[in-house]
Design a protein around this motif. Structure first.
Motif, PDB file in Angstrom:
ATOM      1  N   MET A   1      -1.295  -9.868  -2.857  1.00 12.15           N
ATOM      2  CA  MET A   1      -0.716  -8.895  -1.965  1.00 12.15           C
ATOM      3  C   MET A   1      -1.141  -7.363  -2.443  1.00 12.15           C
ATOM      4  N   TYR A   2      -0.867  -7.273  -3.736  1.00  8.93           N
ATOM      5  CA  TYR A   2      -1.233  -6.036  -4.467  1.00  8.93           C
ATOM      6  C   TYR A   2      -2.767  -5.676  -4.066  1.00  8.93           C
ATOM      7  N   ASP A   3      -3.651  -6.583  -4.252  1.00 14.44           N
ATOM      8  CA  ASP A   3      -4.902  -6.364  -4.074  1.00 14.44           C
ATOM      9  C   ASP A   3      -5.426  -5.962  -2.708  1.00 14.44           C
ATOM     10  N   PHE A   4      -4.762  -6.455  -1.753  1.00 18.54           N
ATOM     11  CA  PHE A   4      -4.838  -6.366  -0.252  1.00 18.54           C
ATOM     12  C   PHE A   4      -4.318  -4.602  -0.009  1.00 18.54           C
ATOM     13  N   SER A   5      -3.149  -4.268  -0.728  1.00 26.61           N
ATOM     14  CA  SER A   5      -3.025  -3.056  -0.427  1.00 26.61           C
ATOM     15  C   SER A   5      -4.004  -2.057  -1.019  1.00 26.61           C
ATOM     16  N   ILE A   6      -4.649  -2.367  -2.206  1.00 25.91           N
ATOM     17  CA  ILE A   6      -5.611  -1.455  -2.596  1.00 25.91           C
ATOM     18  C   ILE A   6      -6.804  -1.323  -1.487  1.00 25.91           C
ATOM     19  N   ILE A   7      -7.113  -2.687  -0.819  1.00 27.27           N
ATOM     20  CA  ILE A   7      -8.408  -2.514   0.093  1.00 27.27           C
ATOM     21  C   ILE A   7      -8.005  -1.576   1.113  1.00 27.27           C
ATOM     22  N   ILE A   8      -6.747  -1.717   1.679  1.00 28.12           N
ATOM     23  CA  ILE A   8      -6.199  -1.147   2.709  1.00 28.12           C
ATOM     24  C   ILE A   8      -6.410   0.496   2.637  1.00 28.12           C
ATOM     25  N   ALA A   9      -5.944   0.900   1.492  1.00 27.21           N
ATOM     26  CA  ALA A   9      -5.814   2.128   0.811  1.00 27.21           C
ATOM     27  C   ALA A   9      -7.121   2.953   0.607  1.00 27.21           C
ATOM     28  N   ARG A  10      -8.322   1.943   0.402  1.00 30.30           N
ATOM     29  CA  ARG A  10      -9.555   2.453   0.200  1.00 30.30           C
ATOM     30  C   ARG A  10     -10.397   2.608   1.561  1.00 30.30           C
ATOM     31  N   VAL A  11      -9.899   1.916   2.441  1.00 35.15           N
ATOM     32  CA  VAL A  11     -10.295   2.137   4.033  1.00 35.15           C
ATOM     33  C   VAL A  11      -9.722   3.296   4.381  1.00 35.15           C
ATOM     34  N   LEU A  12      -8.431   3.532   4.193  1.00 40.13           N
ATOM     35  CA  LEU A  12      -7.649   4.526   4.804  1.00 40.13           C
ATOM     36  C   LEU A  12      -8.285   5.763   4.236  1.00 40.13           C
ATOM     37  N   VAL A  13      -8.540   5.970   3.144  1.00 41.23           N
ATOM     38  CA  VAL A  13      -9.332   7.257   2.361  1.00 41.23           C
ATOM     39  C   VAL A  13     -10.446   7.119   2.854  1.00 41.23           C
ATOM     40  N   GLU A  14     -11.240   6.118   3.063  1.00 42.46           N
ATOM     41  CA  GLU A  14     -12.577   6.387   3.484  1.00 42.46           C
ATOM     42  C   GLU A  14     -12.645   6.877   5.036  1.00 42.46           C
ATOM     43  N   PHE A  15     -12.027   6.638   5.836  1.00 44.18           N
ATOM     44  CA  PHE A  15     -12.045   6.935   7.237  1.00 44.18           C
ATOM     45  C   PHE A  15     -11.226   8.089   7.799  1.00 44.18           C
ATOM     46  N   PHE A  16     -10.102   8.515   6.901  1.00 44.58           N
ATOM     47  CA  PHE A  16      -9.302   9.634   7.194  1.00 44.58           C
ATOM     48  C   PHE A  16      -9.431  10.789   6.330  1.00 44.58           C
ATOM     49  N   PRO A  17     -10.128  11.750   6.828  1.00 45.47           N
ATOM     50  CA  PRO A  17     -10.446  13.016   5.808  1.00 45.47           C
ATOM     51  C   PRO A  17      -9.070  13.632   5.330  1.00 45.47           C
ATOM     52  N   TRP A  18      -8.102  13.573   6.084  1.00 44.29           N
ATOM     53  CA  TRP A  18      -6.732  14.277   5.413  1.00 44.29           C
ATOM     54  C   TRP A  18      -6.201  13.348   4.348  1.00 44.29           C
ATOM     55  N   LEU A  19      -6.645  12.201   3.881  1.00 47.25           N
ATOM     56  CA  LEU A  19      -6.311  11.549   3.056  1.00 47.25           C
ATOM     57  C   LEU A  19      -7.054  11.384   1.638  1.00 47.25           C
ATOM     58  N   LYS A  20      -8.140  12.489   1.620  1.00 45.92           N
ATOM     59  CA  LYS A  20      -9.045  12.622   0.533  1.00 45.92           C
ATOM     60  C   LYS A  20      -8.340  12.835  -0.802  1.00 45.92           C
ATOM     61  N   PHE A  21      -7.230  13.596  -0.722  1.00 45.29           N
ATOM     62  CA  PHE A  21      -6.508  13.914  -1.932  1.00 45.29           C
ATOM     63  C   PHE A  21      -5.863  12.677  -2.694  1.00 45.29           C
ATOM     64  N   ALA A  22      -5.818  11.493  -1.970  1.00 51.27           N
ATOM     65  CA  ALA A  22      -5.245  10.318  -2.719  1.00 51.27           C
ATOM     66  C   ALA A  22      -6.520   9.365  -3.344  1.00 51.27           C
ATOM     67  N   GLU A  23      -7.826  10.014  -3.106  1.00 55.63           N
ATOM     68  CA  GLU A  23      -9.013   9.166  -3.194  1.00 55.63           C
ATOM     69  C   GLU A  23      -8.980   8.711  -4.783  1.00 55.63           C
ATOM     70  N   SER A  24      -8.498   9.639  -5.544  1.00 51.11           N
ATOM     71  CA  SER A  24      -8.313   9.159  -7.286  1.00 51.11           C
ATOM     72  C   SER A  24      -7.451   8.081  -7.417  1.00 51.11           C
ATOM     73  N   ALA A  25      -6.382   7.893  -6.725  1.00 46.61           N
ATOM     74  CA  ALA A  25      -5.224   6.946  -7.027  1.00 46.61           C
ATOM     75  C   ALA A  25      -5.941   5.605  -6.653  1.00 46.61           C
ATOM     76  N   VAL A  26      -6.851   5.476  -5.677  1.00 41.23           N
ATOM     77  CA  VAL A  26      -7.295   3.999  -5.036  1.00 41.23           C
ATOM     78  C   VAL A  26      -8.435   3.508  -5.609  1.00 41.23           C
ATOM     79  N   GLN A  27      -8.880   4.200  -6.824  1.00 41.56           N
ATOM     80  CA  GLN A  27     -10.110   3.812  -7.513  1.00 41.56           C
ATOM     81  C   GLN A  27      -9.765   2.988  -8.505  1.00 41.56           C
ATOM     82  N   GLN A  28      -8.968   2.129  -8.395  1.00 42.96           N
ATOM     83  CA  GLN A  28      -8.412   0.863  -9.399  1.00 42.96           C
ATOM     84  C   GLN A  28      -9.399  -0.142  -8.889  1.00 42.96           C
ATOM     85  N   THR A  29      -9.307  -0.885 -10.027  1.00 46.75           N
ATOM     86  CA  THR A  29     -10.407  -2.209  -9.888  1.00 46.75           C
ATOM     87  C   THR A  29      -9.609  -3.376  -9.250  1.00 46.75           C
TER      88      THR A  29
END
Length: 104
Positions: free
Chosen positions: A1-29
């Motif tokens: 479930m944790y991995d799925f939340s990381i994938i969702i967070a990556r998609v959100l950061v990619e497609f919603f410019p106002w979430l770019k501030f959280a990009e460093s937080a979702v760069q986990q492996t």
């Protein structure tokens, strides 16, 4: 479930410019990504068929339509095709396909 939340967070950061501030937080492996998440699913929107699924003959027409669409016009053999609908629709199609020798 944790991995799925990381994938969702990556998609959100990619497609919603106002979430770019959280990009460093979702760069986990992600540990082991399941094969189902690596490939794209094929979704084919189907037209509305004006058939009454309560009539056996019209259920056969629906199955004939699916068979022509998925199997006869396909360039290569297809894997199992999942037909949507509620449980009653799936049961009607299943019982009709076994009685009519359909491949669904």
């Amino acid at each position: 479930m944790y991995d799925f939340s990381i994938i969702i967070a990556r998609v959100l950061v990619e497609f919603f410019p106002w979430l770019k501030f959280a990009e460093s937080a979702v760069q986990q492996t992600i540990q082991e990504v399941p094969d189902g998440l690596k490939s794209r699913n094929t979704v084919i929107p189907l037209p509305i068929l004006h058939k009454n699924e309560q009539k056996y003959a019209e259920v056969i027409d629906v199955l004939d339509f699916y068979q022509e669409l998925f199997y006869e016009s396909a360039e290569k053999p297809l894997p199992k095709v999942h037909i949507g609908g509620d449980q009653l629709t799936r049961e009607r199609l299943k019982s009709c396909s076994t009685n009519c020798n359909r491949t669904f």
